[in-house]
Design a protein around this motif. Structure first.
Motif, PDB file in Angstrom:
ATOM      1  N   ASP A  77       0.842  -1.197   0.000  1.00 23.18           N
ATOM      2  CA  ASP A  77       0.000   0.000   0.000  1.00 23.18           C
ATOM      3  C   ASP A  77       0.876   1.246   0.000  1.00 23.18           C
ATOM      4  N   PHE A  78       0.237   2.418   0.072  1.00 25.82           N
ATOM      5  CA  PHE A  78       0.953   3.690  -0.061  1.00 25.82           C
ATOM      6  C   PHE A  78       2.032   3.852   1.001  1.00 25.82           C
ATOM      7  N   VAL A  79       1.709   3.584   2.256  1.00 25.77           N
ATOM      8  CA  VAL A  79       2.688   3.772   3.331  1.00 25.77           C
ATOM      9  C   VAL A  79       3.843   2.790   3.188  1.00 25.77           C
ATOM     10  N   ALA A  80       3.518   1.520   2.928  1.00 23.79           N
ATOM     11  CA  ALA A  80       4.577   0.522   2.758  1.00 23.79           C
ATOM     12  C   ALA A  80       5.411   0.799   1.517  1.00 23.79           C
ATOM     13  N   GLY A  81       4.829   1.501   0.537  1.00 28.36           N
ATOM     14  CA  GLY A  81       5.527   1.783  -0.713  1.00 28.36           C
ATOM     15  C   GLY A  81       6.322   3.058  -0.724  1.00 28.36           C
ATOM     16  N   LEU A  82       6.387   3.793   0.398  1.00 26.57           N
ATOM     17  CA  LEU A  82       7.199   5.010   0.462  1.00 26.57           C
ATOM     18  C   LEU A  82       8.684   4.655   0.525  1.00 26.57           C
TER      19      LEU A  82
ATOM     20  N   ARG B 210      -4.873  13.030   9.284  1.00 28.40           N
ATOM     21  CA  ARG B 210      -4.857  11.583   9.050  1.00 28.40           C
ATOM     22  C   ARG B 210      -5.651  11.228   7.800  1.00 28.40           C
ATOM     23  N   PHE B 211      -5.163  10.196   7.100  1.00 29.62           N
ATOM     24  CA  PHE B 211      -5.781   9.861   5.827  1.00 29.62           C
ATOM     25  C   PHE B 211      -5.486   8.414   5.442  1.00 29.62           C
ATOM     26  N   ARG B 212      -6.274   7.922   4.517  1.00 30.58           N
ATOM     27  CA  ARG B 212      -6.094   6.600   3.914  1.00 30.58           C
ATOM     28  C   ARG B 212      -5.988   6.788   2.408  1.00 30.58           C
ATOM     29  N   VAL B 213      -5.172   5.965   1.746  1.00 25.71           N
ATOM     30  CA  VAL B 213      -4.992   6.073   0.300  1.00 25.71           C
ATOM     31  C   VAL B 213      -5.599   4.862  -0.383  1.00 25.71           C
ATOM     32  N   GLU B 214      -6.559   5.120  -1.267  1.00 24.68           N
ATOM     33  CA  GLU B 214      -7.138   4.082  -2.108  1.00 24.68           C
ATOM     34  C   GLU B 214      -6.660   4.277  -3.543  1.00 24.68           C
ATOM     35  N   LEU B 215      -6.700   3.213  -4.331  1.00 20.59           N
ATOM     36  CA  LEU B 215      -6.184   3.228  -5.702  1.00 20.59           C
ATOM     37  C   LEU B 215      -7.327   2.937  -6.663  1.00 20.59           C
ATOM     38  N   PRO B 216      -8.083   3.956  -7.087  1.00 24.18           N
ATOM     39  CA  PRO B 216      -9.265   3.716  -7.908  1.00 24.18           C
ATOM     40  C   PRO B 216      -8.971   3.176  -9.297  1.00 24.18           C
ATOM     41  N   GLU B 217      -7.741   3.312  -9.776  1.00 20.67           N
ATOM     42  CA  GLU B 217      -7.389   2.825 -11.112  1.00 20.67           C
ATOM     43  C   GLU B 217      -6.290   1.768 -11.069  1.00 20.67           C
ATOM     44  N   GLY B 218      -6.054   1.172  -9.918  1.00 21.81           N
ATOM     45  CA  GLY B 218      -5.032   0.144  -9.813  1.00 21.81           C
ATOM     46  C   GLY B 218      -3.687   0.712  -9.403  1.00 21.81           C
ATOM     47  N   PRO B 219      -2.591   0.001  -9.714  1.00 22.21           N
ATOM     48  CA  PRO B 219      -1.261   0.393  -9.247  1.00 22.21           C
ATOM     49  C   PRO B 219      -0.947   1.858  -9.529  1.00 22.21           C
ATOM     50  N   ALA B 220      -0.196   2.455  -8.621  1.00 23.29           N
ATOM     51  CA  ALA B 220       0.109   3.885  -8.711  1.00 23.29           C
ATOM     52  C   ALA B 220       1.545   4.131  -8.278  1.00 23.29           C
TER      53      ALA B 220
ATOM     54  N   ALA C 218       5.456   3.675  -4.652  1.00 27.79           N
ATOM     55  CA  ALA C 218       4.932   2.725  -5.633  1.00 27.79           C
ATOM     56  C   ALA C 218       4.048   1.759  -4.857  1.00 27.79           C
ATOM     57  N   ALA C 219       2.796   1.667  -5.251  1.00 26.92           N
ATOM     58  CA  ALA C 219       1.827   0.848  -4.521  1.00 26.92           C
ATOM     59  C   ALA C 219       0.921   0.125  -5.507  1.00 26.92           C
ATOM     60  N   ASP C 220       0.496  -1.072  -5.124  1.00 30.82           N
ATOM     61  CA  ASP C 220      -0.449  -1.819  -5.965  1.00 30.82           C
ATOM     62  C   ASP C 220      -1.714  -2.198  -5.208  1.00 30.82           C
ATOM     63  N   SER C 221      -1.815  -1.796  -3.941  1.00 32.57           N
ATOM     64  CA  SER C 221      -2.961  -2.174  -3.127  1.00 32.57           C
ATOM     65  C   SER C 221      -3.440  -0.981  -2.313  1.00 32.57           C
ATOM     66  N   PRO C 222      -4.744  -0.869  -2.080  1.00 22.67           N
ATOM     67  CA  PRO C 222      -5.260   0.216  -1.247  1.00 22.67           C
ATOM     68  C   PRO C 222      -4.940  -0.034   0.221  1.00 22.67           C
TER      69      PRO C 222
END
Length: 438
Positions: free
Chosen positions: A116-121, A192-202, A142-146
């Motif tokens: 996810d976004f945090v793990a992908g920083l 505070r926030f959460r990151v979702e990936l509406p179009e897949g990997p980002a 780089a993230a592939d999961s919300p």
């Protein structure tokens, strides 16, 4: 995963009219109290909570704070525990010595499945001291999961997020905010926030600003109009999650990640007002100004946002965009000129090509030119631009940006040794031969 509900105004974004102004939004009519920030009993059984992004006594023009009216107060959390920092690092950066060499990287490799976004920083480097609230850090993601049942907050600085590939849906305490490539989003310190990936990997870039918050630069002789307009910055509309389920709250504090396990979503703000809030900006709305006579303007004319210091005109960090524009200067070398700059420059490419480099600088990649390192167009670009017939030219095949900072950027160990570092970058200036007669 529960959805964000009760979005006022149909879930759209609200335009900001100025960074010093107070803004307000409520997801349920009557949730905002009138006349008092913290009445004896907040409406609808909510808790009143102030989020301060500045010291209480800072001048009114600099003061940042928002009042949140939420289902549960943020104080309702258990003890935090240290958790895995992954590829995230923070200032002071001391894993390597500051490097005067010009450096360039290919895009960050694809992450392991489930990132996810945090793990992908992944931190490239930075400067200053996170504990003194000065300096900045450069991250890529780089993230592939919300983020599922996971929420993040940064106590160290504000996060300027620059998507390069794939959209992000930033579900914040203030409401949802979508950022597509070509847009940027800012999450203030502590929100505070959460990151979702509406179009897949980002994938993309992040500037973590430890210093004073980003503001619009002064226009001076430019006058009232030009560069980024305050009206084009958009804030989220209030929304909230009323969810009783386990949620991991991850916070970045003095350079390290900590986590606490909650029994509810902390994104439960029903209404808010203030000026310490997330926003987004479409870089294509930037009103580029430049020379209409001769000479190439300094890159400071492309500043979108600046984090000021106590010295007028000296930025802790500037965010600069090289947006589509016309070049019309007569008898002028139109690409960026050769130069040595006391500021340090990290440049990234969102899409297309950059007019000062013929090849090697690709979307998702980046280059670092530390203070007073000599750089400029590569040989191929120099030769082509020196011989070009100077008709009006539209530059609209790329979108590049720069994080420009007052201090040298020191690399993390992972950035200095990674496989996607281009170890032959200096070669782009080979062949710039002598033409002066002997």
């Amino acid at each position: 995963m529960s959805t964000v509900g009760n979005v006022a105004g149909g879930g759209g974004e609200r335009y900001l009219t100025g960074f010093g102004n107070q803004h307000r939004s409520e997801a349920v009519p009557g949730a905002l109290p009138e006349g008092r920030n913290s009445p004896q009993r907040a409406p609808l059984g909510l808790y009143a909570e102030q989020l301060s992004g500045s010291a209480f006594t800072e001048p009114r023009a600099d003061n940042r704070r928002s009042w949140l009216y939420r289902i549960r107060p943020s104080a309702a959390h258990p003890r935090f525990r240290r958790t895995n920092d992954g590829g995230l690092r923070a200032a002071p950066f001391d894993e390597t010595a500051p490097d005067p060499n010009r450096l360039r990287w290919d895009p960050l490799p694809s992450p392991p499945v489930g990132t996810d976004f945090v793990a992908g920083l992944w931190t490239l480097g930075g400067n200053g001291d996170v504990r003194r609230r000065e300096g900045m850090a450069i991250h890529l993601y780089a993230a592939d999961s919300p983020m599922v049942d996971r929420v993040f907050g940064d106590a160290d600085g504000e996060l300027l997020i620059v998507p390069q590939r794939g959209a992000l849906l930033l579900v914040t305490e203030f409401g949802p905010l979508r950022a597509d490539p070509g847009q940027v989003a800012l999450i203030p310190r502590g929100v505070r926030f959460r990151v979702e990936l509406p179009e897949g990997p980002a994938a993309g870039y992040v500037c973590e600003n430890y210093g004073r918050p980003f503001v619009l630069p002064e226009l001076g002789p430019i006058g009232a109009n030009g560069l980024a307009a305050a009206r084009d910055f958009e804030a989220p509309t209030a929304a909230f999650e009323d969810a009783d389920r386990p949620v991991e709250l991850v916070v970045k504090f003095c350079g390290r990640l900590w986590a606490a396990d909650l029994d509810h979503s902390p994104l439960d703000v029903v209404a808010w007002h203030g000026n310490h809030l997330p926003y987004r900006y479409d870089l294509r709305r930037f009103n580029v100004l430049g020379s209409i006579s001769f000479d190439h303007p300094d890159p400071s004319i492309f500043t979108v946002l600046t984090s000021p210091t106590t010295q007028p005109g000296l930025a802790n960090v500037d965010f600069v965009v090289f947006a589509p524009r016309w070049l019309v200067g007569e008898d002028t070398f139109r690409p960026p000129y050769f130069h040595r700059n006391v500021m340090s420059e990290y440049m990234g490419l969102i899409e297309g090509a950059y007019d000062a480099k013929a090849r090697g600088f690709v979307p998702g990649g980046g280059s670092l030119h530390n203070m007073l390192s000599a750089h400029g167009p590569d040989r191929e670009t120099f030769e082509r631009a020196s011989r070009a017939e100077l008709a009006p030219q539209k530059v609209d095949d790329g979108l590049a940006f720069m994080f420009e900072t007052r201090w040298p950027v020191t690399l993390t160990g992972q950035a200095a040794d990674c496989e996607h570092l281009q170890r032959d970058y200096d070669h782009v200036w080979q062949g710039l031969d002598r033409h002066f007669p002997k």
